[in-house]
Motif scaffolding. Sequence first.
Motif, PDB file in Angstrom:
ATOM      1  N   GLU A   1       0.829  -1.199   0.000  1.00  0.00           N
ATOM      2  CA  GLU A   1       0.000   0.000   0.000  1.00  0.00           C
ATOM      3  C   GLU A   1       0.868   1.254   0.000  1.00  0.00           C
ATOM      4  N   GLY A   2       0.375   2.287  -0.663  1.00  0.00           N
ATOM      5  CA  GLY A   2       1.049   3.570  -0.676  1.00  0.00           C
ATOM      6  C   GLY A   2       2.128   3.634  -1.741  1.00  0.00           C
TER       7      GLY A   2
ATOM      8  N   SER B   1       1.314   4.305   4.924  1.00  0.00           N
ATOM      9  CA  SER B   1       0.963   4.407   3.502  1.00  0.00           C
ATOM     10  C   SER B   1       0.318   5.760   3.205  1.00  0.00           C
ATOM     11  N   ARG B   2      -0.335   6.338   4.206  1.00  0.00           N
ATOM     12  CA  ARG B   2      -0.908   7.687   4.035  1.00  0.00           C
ATOM     13  C   ARG B   2       0.145   8.774   4.244  1.00  0.00           C
TER      14      ARG B   2
ATOM     15  N   ARG C   1       5.680   3.510   0.910  1.00  0.00           N
ATOM     16  CA  ARG C   1       5.139   2.292   0.319  1.00  0.00           C
ATOM     17  C   ARG C   1       5.352   1.175   1.333  1.00  0.00           C
TER      18      ARG C   1
END
Length: 275
Positions: free
Chosen positions: A16-17, A43-44, A48
Amino acid sequence: MASVECREITVGYEDEGSGEPLVLVHGHPFDRSMWRPQTEHFSRAGWRVIAPDLRGYGASTVLPGTTPLETFARDLLALLDGLGVERFALGGLSMGGQIVMECYRLFPERIRGLVLADTFAAAETEEGRTARRDMAARLLREGMAGYAQEVLAKMMSPYTLTHRPEVAAHVLAMMTAAPPEGAAAALRGRAERPDYTELLSQISVPALVVVGTEDVYTPVSDARDIHARVPDATLAVIEHAAHMPNLERPDEFNAALAEFLRSLPDSAETAAASG
């Protein structure tokens, strides 16, 4: 969740990310979902985040027998090669921390920084080897449920059990769902793990050492020993947490991890230094 063929197994993982890669390695007998508070947060925050299920756990292939830490480490490397990830920050908790140390032994040039959470570096004692082998046999004989109920109060602090029952329920669910064959194979492998104590002094990248104040499996004294041995290490001791501070006190854990990640040299600098 994605999956990919790596070596002779299928590996389930979260990816994610975007940005610099952060790879997180779960402990025993858990799965990648133990890192959900970190996967969501980082991820925000421009990272990654890659969190795999180790072989024998979660959505990854279960193979009976013995799984040495080197096998786990080479699985991770194959996954990251397949994802095109060259350099990365690498963190692990408990058994995951020992796998992180094995990764550094095998391919230090790929690693920008290390996170060693609630883990220890020494080889197993003879008594410990016997206990792990006996537990492996018990899990195959009885399944995971009884063991999971027995150890929950050691995995979690009293504060977590009282004030965050949903976290305790998640941990219990992970342990109960772990395949006995995979958990037993990992226990047998850990019984024979090498001593990483001398390796610690050779680590040339920054490291973050994290521990819960109430961890009875890998107490604060173990974390302080690792911190003293790694040349460029930071220690974070998290209150009201036991063996799983990333789940028990995610805000405090994430704050320590975020500060550490911000301090890392960028990939180009570390690549030049290692080259």
